[in-house]
Each structure stands twice: as structure tokens, then as C-alpha cells.
Design an enzyme around this catalytic site. Structure first.
Site, PDB file in Angstrom:
ATOM      1  N   LYS A   1       7.160  -1.035  -6.812  1.00 38.84           N
ATOM      2  CA  LYS A   1       8.141  -0.943  -7.237  1.00 38.84           C
ATOM      3  C   LYS A   1       7.986  -0.684  -8.955  1.00 38.84           C
ATOM      4  O   LYS A   1       6.983  -0.813  -9.321  1.00 38.84           O
ATOM      5  CB  LYS A   1       8.707  -2.782  -7.704  1.00 38.84           C
ATOM      6  CG  LYS A   1       9.052  -3.394  -6.365  1.00 38.84           C
ATOM      7  CD  LYS A   1      10.346  -2.925  -5.613  1.00 38.84           C
ATOM      8  CE  LYS A   1      10.543  -3.248  -4.210  1.00 38.84           C
ATOM      9  NZ  LYS A   1      11.700  -2.732  -3.521  1.00 38.84           N
TER      10      LYS A   1
ATOM     11  N   ASN B   1       5.014   4.645 -13.568  1.00 43.50           N
ATOM     12  CA  ASN B   1       6.268   4.853 -14.072  1.00 43.50           C
ATOM     13  C   ASN B   1       6.303   6.039 -14.834  1.00 43.50           C
ATOM     14  O   ASN B   1       7.430   6.895 -14.545  1.00 43.50           O
ATOM     15  CB  ASN B   1       6.539   3.879 -15.391  1.00 43.50           C
ATOM     16  CG  ASN B   1       6.834   2.338 -14.865  1.00 43.50           C
ATOM     17  OD1 ASN B   1       8.010   2.214 -14.453  1.00 43.50           O
ATOM     18  ND2 ASN B   1       6.055   1.522 -14.994  1.00 43.50           N
TER      19      ASN B   1
ATOM     20  N   SER C   1       1.888 -10.815  -3.886  1.00 39.51           N
ATOM     21  CA  SER C   1       0.686  -9.828  -3.298  1.00 39.51           C
ATOM     22  C   SER C   1       0.853  -8.299  -3.005  1.00 39.51           C
ATOM     23  O   SER C   1       0.733  -7.602  -2.360  1.00 39.51           O
ATOM     24  CB  SER C   1       0.480 -10.402  -1.709  1.00 39.51           C
ATOM     25  OG  SER C   1       1.721 -10.303  -1.089  1.00 39.51           O
ATOM     26  N   GLY C   2       1.438  -7.817  -4.156  1.00 40.47           N
ATOM     27  CA  GLY C   2       1.664  -6.297  -4.205  1.00 40.47           C
ATOM     28  C   GLY C   2       0.090  -5.557  -4.580  1.00 40.47           C
ATOM     29  O   GLY C   2      -0.754  -6.337  -4.419  1.00 40.47           O
TER      30      GLY C   2
ATOM     31  N   LYS D   1       5.627  -1.075 -23.121  1.00 38.29           N
ATOM     32  CA  LYS D   1       4.964  -0.026 -22.815  1.00 38.29           C
ATOM     33  C   LYS D   1       5.420   1.036 -21.698  1.00 38.29           C
ATOM     34  O   LYS D   1       5.206   2.055 -21.498  1.00 38.29           O
ATOM     35  CB  LYS D   1       3.444  -0.156 -22.810  1.00 38.29           C
ATOM     36  CG  LYS D   1       2.808  -0.879 -21.646  1.00 38.29           C
ATOM     37  CD  LYS D   1       2.756  -0.278 -20.418  1.00 38.29           C
ATOM     38  CE  LYS D   1       2.561  -1.285 -19.202  1.00 38.29           C
ATOM     39  NZ  LYS D   1       2.228  -0.637 -17.705  1.00 38.29           N
TER      40      LYS D   1
ATOM     41  N   ALA E   1      -4.196  -1.018 -11.166  1.00 34.34           N
ATOM     42  CA  ALA E   1      -4.702  -1.955 -10.222  1.00 34.34           C
ATOM     43  C   ALA E   1      -5.779  -1.040  -9.401  1.00 34.34           C
ATOM     44  O   ALA E   1      -6.747  -1.805  -9.097  1.00 34.34           O
ATOM     45  CB  ALA E   1      -3.695  -2.704  -9.346  1.00 34.34           C
TER      46      ALA E   1
HETATM   47  N1  LIG Z   1       0.116  -2.209  -9.844  1.00 30.83           N
HETATM   48  C1  LIG Z   1      -0.371  -2.203 -11.148  1.00 30.83           C
HETATM   49  O1  LIG Z   1      -1.366  -1.245 -11.564  1.00 30.83           O
HETATM   50  C2  LIG Z   1      -0.185  -3.226 -12.218  1.00 30.83           C
HETATM   51  C3  LIG Z   1       0.850  -3.914 -12.200  1.00 30.83           C
HETATM   52  N2  LIG Z   1       1.422  -5.056 -13.142  1.00 30.83           N
HETATM   53  C4  LIG Z   1       2.609  -5.742 -12.962  1.00 30.83           C
HETATM   54  O2  LIG Z   1       2.403  -6.532 -12.063  1.00 30.83           O
HETATM   55  C5  LIG Z   1       3.821  -6.907 -11.467  1.00 30.83           C
HETATM   56  C6  LIG Z   1       3.576  -6.895  -9.984  1.00 30.83           C
HETATM   57  O3  LIG Z   1       3.342  -5.428  -9.459  1.00 30.83           O
HETATM   58  P1  LIG Z   1       2.616  -5.212  -8.216  1.00 30.83           P
HETATM   59  O4  LIG Z   1       1.720  -6.294  -7.743  1.00 30.83           O
HETATM   60  O5  LIG Z   1       1.881  -4.044  -8.540  1.00 30.83           O
HETATM   61  O6  LIG Z   1       3.484  -4.970  -7.127  1.00 30.83           O
HETATM   62  P2  LIG Z   1       3.877  -3.870  -6.256  1.00 30.83           P
HETATM   63  O7  LIG Z   1       4.885  -2.853  -6.859  1.00 30.83           O
HETATM   64  O8  LIG Z   1       2.682  -2.936  -5.598  1.00 30.83           O
HETATM   65  O9  LIG Z   1       4.941  -4.091  -4.854  1.00 30.83           O
HETATM   66  C7  LIG Z   1       6.088  -5.171  -4.895  1.00 30.83           C
HETATM   67  C8  LIG Z   1       5.617  -6.294  -4.483  1.00 30.83           C
HETATM   68  O10 LIG Z   1       7.328  -6.930  -4.653  1.00 30.83           O
HETATM   69  C9  LIG Z   1       7.277  -7.695  -3.160  1.00 30.83           C
HETATM   70  N3  LIG Z   1       8.648  -7.567  -3.057  1.00 30.83           N
HETATM   71  C10 LIG Z   1       9.558  -6.833  -2.590  1.00 30.83           C
HETATM   72  N4  LIG Z   1      10.878  -7.479  -2.353  1.00 30.83           N
HETATM   73  C11 LIG Z   1      10.794  -8.750  -3.063  1.00 30.83           C
HETATM   74  C12 LIG Z   1      11.759  -9.800  -3.187  1.00 30.83           C
HETATM   75  N5  LIG Z   1      12.976  -9.506  -3.039  1.00 30.83           N
HETATM   76  N6  LIG Z   1      10.948 -10.872  -4.038  1.00 30.83           N
HETATM   77  C13 LIG Z   1       9.983 -11.068  -4.115  1.00 30.83           C
HETATM   78  N7  LIG Z   1       9.013  -9.901  -4.045  1.00 30.83           N
HETATM   79  C14 LIG Z   1       9.396  -8.856  -3.311  1.00 30.83           C
HETATM   80  C15 LIG Z   1       6.456  -6.697  -2.181  1.00 30.83           C
HETATM   81  O11 LIG Z   1       6.167  -7.702  -1.080  1.00 30.83           O
HETATM   82  C16 LIG Z   1       5.412  -6.429  -3.051  1.00 30.83           C
HETATM   83  O12 LIG Z   1       4.243  -7.677  -3.218  1.00 30.83           O
HETATM   84  C17 LIG Z   1       4.950  -5.979 -12.157  1.00 30.83           C
HETATM   85  O13 LIG Z   1       5.501  -6.455 -13.336  1.00 30.83           O
HETATM   86  C18 LIG Z   1       3.959  -4.996 -12.389  1.00 30.83           C
HETATM   87  O14 LIG Z   1       4.265  -4.240 -13.776  1.00 30.83           O
HETATM   88  C19 LIG Z   1       0.575  -4.970 -13.976  1.00 30.83           C
HETATM   89  C20 LIG Z   1      -0.593  -4.425 -14.328  1.00 30.83           C
HETATM   90  C21 LIG Z   1      -1.087  -3.306 -13.273  1.00 30.83           C
HETATM   91  O1  LIG Z   2       0.715  -1.560 -15.980  1.00 28.45           O
HETATM   92  C1  LIG Z   2       0.186  -0.908 -15.491  1.00 28.45           C
HETATM   93  C2  LIG Z   2      -1.294  -0.394 -15.882  1.00 28.45           C
HETATM   94  O2  LIG Z   2      -1.797  -1.203 -16.974  1.00 28.45           O
HETATM   95  C3  LIG Z   2       0.733  -0.351 -14.351  1.00 28.45           C
HETATM   96  O3  LIG Z   2       1.614   0.699 -14.812  1.00 28.45           O
HETATM   97  P1  LIG Z   2       2.693   1.222 -13.704  1.00 28.45           P
HETATM   98  O4  LIG Z   2       3.490   0.342 -13.181  1.00 28.45           O
HETATM   99  O5  LIG Z   2       3.432   2.241 -14.379  1.00 28.45           O
HETATM  100  O6  LIG Z   2       1.742   1.805 -12.425  1.00 28.45           O
END
Ligand SMILES: NC(=O)C1=CN([C@@H]2O[C@H](COP(=O)(O)OP(=O)(O)OC[C@H]3O[C@@H](n4cnc5c(N)ncnc54)[C@H](O)[C@@H]3O)[C@@H](O)[C@H]2O)C=CC1
Ligand SMILES: O=C(CO)COP(=O)(O)O
Length: 387
Positions: A326, A300, A15-16, A234, A183
Site C-alpha cells: 500500500k 511512493n 504483516s506487510g 516525507k 524494508a
Molecule cells: N515497507 C517499507 O519499506 C516501510 C513501511 N513503513 C510503514 O509501515 C506501515 C505498514 O507498511 P508495510 O508493512 O510496508 O505494508 P505493505 O504496504 O507491504 O502491505 C499492506 C498490508 O496491509 C494489509 N491490509 C490490506 N488490507 C487491509 C485492511 N483492510 N485492514 C488491515 N490491513 C490490511 C495487508 O495484508 C498487508 O499486510 C506503513 O505506514 C508504511 O508507510 C515504514 C518504513 C518502511
Molecule cells: O518509509 C519508507 C522508507 O523509510 C518506505 O517508503 P515507501 O512507502 O515510499 O516505500
């Protein structure tokens, strides 16, 4: 009396920033899909926020809102009148965007997956194995999963993708979704595209129905591993792009790094998976489009810029700047380097090697250009020897 077919059930693990955005889409889509139960469970890594559990906040306020925004400043040279420059602000995790009321937050992952036929995995890749160990034995045998994670794993069998890791632990079919998908922009319903990699065309249609929106256009391909490699690799290129921004070198230089980074991504994916990868995958949203968006608008990139400007290590900046969100890129740079170094092929990946050494070995960010005059003209899909 005719027996009714049991409904499919979706569970979201994570739920990030992206997990919450995906929950907005899925929660709204299931409400219109008769084959799906209306309730969507979302596993939340529990945190206390102003004395309240985050799960309770989500279930009452229907918003993933946390303890405010972080602001990050860099020092500005003394001759300028403003003492500091605001470099970035980060929210934890998606304030300002309501989640549909059928999205129900659950703090126990094993409880969340109970009865789920469709499991969406969207956590930072460094936490995947712990999560899988927690839910192992609690999933339905006929469940299937989709990974929205952008990262890879390294084991003694070499490099593994997230779908392989999930499949190995849960023994269910696993697809992936990846694209040019910052996101916050999707939460604001700004038009974009994404790619689903799914080897079964019937399953692909179901996954598409859960994610597709007028502002979130899903295209399905069968090349699961190609989609995943694009999404993970990437992030290393984005770190390189951030170094260029930190050095103040401008658009042409950044374009050069993006071009070479893209070719190293292709080269590595081809070497590892050979004929399994399809050339066309790199033209999808998960390929070239995601490299571009992350190199201009991602976390990043931003933290790599701050790395150059502040001289602080990435993990410290992640703590100070991201307010709980993260990074994946600097970890992936380390994982990929350990793999290519182990195979003795770092010379074939000078950009990935330089980025790793700048992040971890105290080399100057300007060394990013060392040895970049590589010939990629012979890189042809399906014909490259495995590493
Ligand atoms: N945010 C974005 O724009 C995008 C993210 N992603 C990918 O989605 C995946 C998740 O990223 P986000 O949803 O953005 O997360 P986020 O980076 O916003 O948040 C981190 C998440 O990890 C959780 N967390 C912290 N410590 C933890 C632990 N020990 N065990 C399990 N969870 C823990 C937090 O509660 C939070 O939900 C990543 O691989 C990211 O590369 C992919 C496309 C877009
Ligand atoms: O994967 C992403 C966009 O497609 C988000 O990238 P970042 O984790 O660098 O914000």
C-alpha cells in the site's frame, strides 16, 4: 518458594513488507532477552494464497510468501526496438527471508493482543481505526505500544498523529519508530539507522532492546511527535520527487524539490506542535535521512514516476503495481491539504499544495514549480504561531 516475575510478551499488529521485516528483528531479539517470552504473535490480515491461508503458510513455511511477483511495464515509444519497459516488480510481502520460528501468525487481532505487554503497530495508516476498534477492550491495562506507521489522521480536532490515535483508543503509553528504513534492504541486513521517539527514558531502553541490531542502529529521542511528523510528511515529498523523475528532469531539480519539501515538513510540524518539536529531530534518521531514501528508493516515489509516465491515477497504479502493498504518500497529501486549506494557509505550503492538486485535481505535473519561491528564513522552532 520465590514467585517468578511474569515475562513481557510482544505482539506485532501487521504483516506487510515492513511488518514482516520488523518481525524478523524482534523474533530474533526476544530469544536473547530473559525478560521477554520467546513467542511473538503477529496479527496477519488473512488472505488466501493458492487455496491456503496466509497464516498457515507463515506458521509452516516461516516465510511471508504470497502468490508471486507482479511485474509492471510501461509502453516504450515505437521507434525503440523493445516494445515495453519493465518499470517495477513487487513481492507480496517478504519472500526469500525466513521469519524466526517463534513468530506465530494469528488471524484474529483481539486474540493476538491478549496478554501482550508490548504491542508493535505496523499497518498502513488508512486501516488504523478499524484495527483499534477490534482490539479495544482486549489489551492489558499495563500494556504499551509503539507505532511503526508513517501517516497522519485528520479529525474534527485537527491533525492527529498515529500515537495520539492509538493512545486515545487504548489509553496506554505509545512511542514511535521511524527512520530511513526501506524494508527490503533491512531484511537483507544492510546497515542503516532508525529513530525511536519515546518520552520515558526507561521505556526507550526496552524498545531499543527489541529493535536494535548491528545492521539496524536505533537512536532514541524524547520528541515523539517530531519523529512521527517526519515519517508521515516525507511521503508527500517522495511523491514530488517521483513527479520530477517521471518528467525526466534530473538530479538538481529533484534536490530542489527535496530541499523545499523538507522545509515545508518542518514548517508544518512547527506550526502544529510548536515548542513540543525539537530541531535536532530533523537531523535524525527519521528526518533528513528518511526524506533522502524515500525520494530515491521508495514505493511512493516509484508510483509518482509511473503516474507521470502513464497518466493513470495513483489508486489505480497502487492496485496494478504493488501486488497488495500500500501507498501512504498520496493519501497523506490529501489529508494535509484538507488541513492547511481549512486553516487558510496553503500559500505557506506551495509544494504540498501543488502535489495535492497534481494528484487529485488533474493539474499538470509541471505545475509542481508554481509559487515555490517561498522564504523559509524566519522559520524558527518554538516561536511559530499555531495554525
Ligand atoms: N515497507 C517499507 O519499506 C516501510 C513501511 N513503513 C510503514 O509501515 C506501515 C505498514 O507498511 P508495510 O508493512 O510496508 O505494508 P505493505 O504496504 O507491504 O502491505 C499492506 C498490508 O496491509 C494489509 N491490509 C490490506 N488490507 C487491509 C485492511 N483492510 N485492514 C488491515 N490491513 C490490511 C495487508 O495484508 C498487508 O499486510 C506503513 O505506514 C508504511 O508507510 C515504514 C518504513 C518502511
Ligand atoms: O518509509 C519508507 C522508507 O523509510 C518506505 O517508503 P515507501 O512507502 O515510499 O516505500
Amino acid at each position: 518458594m520465590a514467585s517468578s516475575t511474569p515475562k513481557n510478551k510482544v505482539c506485532i499488529l501487521g504483516s506487510g513488507n515492513w511488518g514482516s521485516t520488523a518481525a524478523r528483528i524482534i523474533g530474533s531479539n526476544v530469544a536473547k532477552l530473559p525478560a521477554f517470552d520467546n513467542d511473538v504473535k503477529i496479527w496477519v490480515y488473512e488472505e488466501m494464497v493458492d487455496g491456503k491461508k496466509l497464516t498457515d503458510i507463515i506458521n509452516t513455511q516461516h516465510e511471508n510468501v504470497n502468490s508471486g511477483q507482479s511485474e509492471y511495464f510501461t509502453d516504450t515509444p515505437a521507434h525503440l526496438s523493445t516494445p515495453k519497459t519493465l518499470l517495477a516488480t513487487f513481492d507480496r510481502y517478504l519472500p526469500g527471508h525466513k521469519l524466526p520460528e517463534n513468530v506465530i501468525a494469528v488471524p484474529d487481532a483481539a486474540e493476538a493482543v491478549k496478554g501482550a505487554t508490548h504491542i508493535v503497530v505496523v499497518i498502513p495508516h488508512q486501516f488504523i481505526q478499524n484495527l483499534l476498534n477490534t482490539i479495544h477492550g482486549h489489551t492489558l491495562p499495563n500494556a504499551r505500544a509503539i507505532s511503526l506507521i508513517k501517516g497522519i489522521g485528520i479529525s474534527n480536532q485537527g491533525m492527529t498523529t498515529m500515537t495520539q490515535i492509538i493512545h486515545r483508543t487504548l489509553a496506554i503509553p505509545v512511542s514511535c519508530l521511524s527512520g530511513a528504513n526501506i524494508a527490503n534492504e533491512i531484511a537483507e541486513e544492510k546497515y542503516c539507522e532508525t529513530t525511536i521517539g519515546c518520552s520515558d527514558p526507561d521505556e526507550a531502553i526496552i524498545w531499543r532492546s527489541l529493535f536494535n541490531k548491528p545492521y539496524f542502529q536505533v537512536n532514541c529521542v524524547s520528541d515523539v511527535i517530531g519523529v512521527e511528523f517526519c515519517g508521515a510528511l516525507k511521503n508527500i515529498v517522495a511523491v514530488g520527487a517521483g513527479f520530477i523523475d517521471g518528467l525526466g528532469l534530473g538530479n538538481n531539480t529533484k534536490a530542489a524539490i527535496i530541499r523545499i519539501g523538507f522545509l515545508e515538513m518542518r514548517r508544518l510540524a512547527m506550526h502544529i506542535s510548536g515548542a513540543q518539536i525539537q530541531e535536532a529531530t530533523f537531523n535524525e534518521s527519521c528526518g533528513i535521512a528518511d526524506v533522502i531514501t524515500t525520494c530515491y528508493g521508495g514505493r511512493n516515489r516509484l508510483l509518482a514516476e509511473a503516474f507521470v509516465k502513464t497518466g493513470k491515477p495513483m489508486h489505480q497504479l497502487e492496485q496494478e503495481m504493488l501486488n497488495g502493498q500500500k501507498l501512504q504518500g498520496y493519501l497523506t497529501a490529501g489529508e494535509v491539504f484538507s488541513y492547511i486549506d481549512g486553516c487558510g494557509v496553503t500559500d505557506h505550503f506551495p509544494l504540498f499544495t501543488n502535489i495535492y492538486q497534481i494528484c487529485y485535481e488533474n493539474r499538470s505535473p509541471r505545475s509542481i514549480f508554481d509559487g515555490l519561491n517561498v522564504d523559509f528564513s524566519q522559520d524558527t522552532l518554538g516561536t511559530m504561531a499555531p495554525l
